[in-house]
Write a protein that holds these residues in place. Structure first.
Motif, PDB file in Angstrom:
ATOM      1  N   TYR A 289       0.815  -1.217   0.000  1.00  0.00           N
ATOM      2  CA  TYR A 289       0.000   0.000   0.000  1.00  0.00           C
ATOM      3  C   TYR A 289       0.847   1.265   0.000  1.00  0.00           C
TER       4      TYR A 289
ATOM      5  N   ALA B  77      -5.479  -0.002   3.287  1.00  0.00           N
ATOM      6  CA  ALA B  77      -5.094  -0.746   2.086  1.00  0.00           C
ATOM      7  C   ALA B  77      -6.313  -1.378   1.426  1.00  0.00           C
TER       8      ALA B  77
ATOM      9  N   ILE C  42      -1.711   0.308  -4.834  1.00  0.00           N
ATOM     10  CA  ILE C  42      -1.252  -0.993  -4.372  1.00  0.00           C
ATOM     11  C   ILE C  42      -0.211  -1.476  -5.372  1.00  0.00           C
TER      12      ILE C  42
END
Length: 457
Positions: free
Chosen positions: A183, A295, A215
């Protein structure tokens, strides 16, 4: 129940030229889930408006590229062949993550179907870094290995712009850890969507799905799990093969590490010191271990596929992130075109406090570690499950219920949902088709949505 006829594109309430703000005043215990447009997908002949729009867009792109080829000032394309090769390069990485004691071969059928349905824009990659007994070494170790493997793929494929994950069973937990490692937050932006409900603390958790949070350096699109024990495992409701036998429930947690190593302790929430929160509780929040919730919030779509029954490894409650009282008997009839998919609903984010590990939880954990019995184990898990739900419900989830009650081999539900073996588990073909169509529809939304327009549900 038969899927209702719906237009190809979402209505204005779903895709607007402003960021949708969900009602975050709901109480944590309220069931605010609603039927999702995700429960049906367009059939041929129902999407003329979208097709017309797409056709115009394609023609425009073609003319633009043609002009660039003919221009001496633009030296980017030397021939039609080069232009074709560029268009065929994949820009969307779809990572497949197997479960405990698994291998990439578990995805053979699914991978073939996904490639056939999704086309060349997708690079479909079945992870191989945690095969077989490597899944026993702990979720965090497996997650870090997966993160390293994903980065290797990304670095070797320059055309990639987007990333998605599809994970089965334990693989869903490994993937959740990996995306926290991968992340990259965007601290510079001041505009946030409300796909994650804000907490009452000073640590305001907000979604980055439309805000350039990445990501593995890529735009995060789908995070999909199949029969993943998001709340851990325990007892007859979460680990059905124990059948509610008190003796088995008593010894399950203490002996789990003997057979499944550190991973077993983490699944039963007995890992680490008694005064420290278990890893799965930490993974339901942003903490020193990682920005796990943020994330997950980076993905535009989070989808849970859960077996309603006959899954003797992972229960319905833990795989769908629901409380016991939220488990309502689903319809027995499959959705039109997707055999064994019986219900789809969207649960928007709910305002709730961040997960906590109170003193009574530490005391209950110590009892579960040292003097395990059905009663104290149940008490400990009830505390932990509620805290994990508090954290995870700050995100919006689409929940897809699957029932193999009419399948030829219903007791193979845990593997049918993935079609681990095409000959034994092909009853799950409808589930794979639903997953593929969901990803394809999300991709269409991405291609047709102007910048900064929310397209998540």
């Amino acid at each position: 129940m038969a899927a209702s006829s719906q237009p190809c594109l979402y209505s204005g309430s779903r895709i607007a030229r402003h960021r949708t703000t969900y009602n975050t005043t709901s109480s944590p215990s309220s069931n605010s889930c609603s039927p999702s447009p995700y429960s049906s997908y367009p059939r041929p002949g129902h999407c003329w408006n979208f097709i017309t729009f797409s056709g115009i867009k394609i023609i425009w792109k073609h003319q633009s590229l043609k002009a660039q080829v003919l221009s001496t000032a633009q030296g980017n394309f030397s021939s039609p062949t080069a232009m074709t090769n560029m268009e065929e390069k994949p820009d969307h990485l779809l990572v497949l993550v197997h479960g405990i004691m698994g291998s990439p071969s578990d995805w053979t059928y699914c991978e073939t179907e996904l490639k056939r349905r999704l086309g060349k824009k997708f690079l479909i990659y079945a992870s191989s870094c945690n095969m077989y007994t490597k899944t026993f070494t702990g979720i965090e170790g497996a997650g870090k290995r997966l993160a390293d493997e994903v980065m290797e793929v990304v670095e070797k494929t320059e055309s990639l712009k987007k990333i998605s994950f599809l994970a089965h069973s334990l693989g869903g937990l490994i993937a959740r850890y990996a995306v926290a490692v991968l992340y990259s937050p965007n601290n510079a932006s001041s505009h946030h969507s409300k796909d994650i409900a804000s907490s009452t603390g000073t640590n305001l958790i907000t979604s980055c799905s439309s805000n350039n949070c990445l990501i593995a350096g890529l735009e995060a699109i789908n995070f999909i799990t199949l029969a993943t024990p998001h709340l851990g495992v325990r007892g007859k409701k979460q680990l059905p093969f124990l059948l509610g036998v008190q003796f088995l429930e008593k010894i399950a947690a203490p002996i789990a590490p003997i057979f499944t190593g550190q991973t077993g302790s983490q699944l039963f929430l007995t890992d680490g010191r008694a005064d420290k929160p278990p890893l799965l509780l930490q993974m339901a929040s942003d903490c020193d271990e990682g920005l796990f919730l943020s994330a997950l919030g980076a993905f535009k779509h989070r989808v849970l596929y859960a077996n309603v029954s006959y899954d003797h490894l992972v229960g319905w409650r833990t795989s769908s992130i629901r409380r016991e009282k939220e488990l309502v008997k689903p319809p027995r009839q499959s959705l039109d075109g997707y055999e064994h998919i019986v219900n789809v609903e969207y649960c928007p984010p709910i305002l709730s406090e961040s997960p906590d590990f109170p003193p009574e939880a530490a005391k209950a954990k110590e009892a579960a570690q040292n003097e395990a019995n059905a009663q104290n184990t149940a008490e400990y898990h009830e505390i932990m499950e509620e805290e994990m739900i508090h954290g995870l419900q700050q995100l919006g989830w689409t929940k897809v219920d699957v029932s193999f009650h009419s399948a030829f081999w219903p007791f193979f539900a845990h593997y049918c949902i993935q079609v681990k073996n095409e000959r034994l588990h092909n009853d799950g073909a409808g589930v794979v088709a639903h997953v593929a169509d969901a990803i394809k529809q999300h991709e269409s939304l991405q291609d047709s949505t102007p910048p900064y327009v929310e397209a998540s549900y």
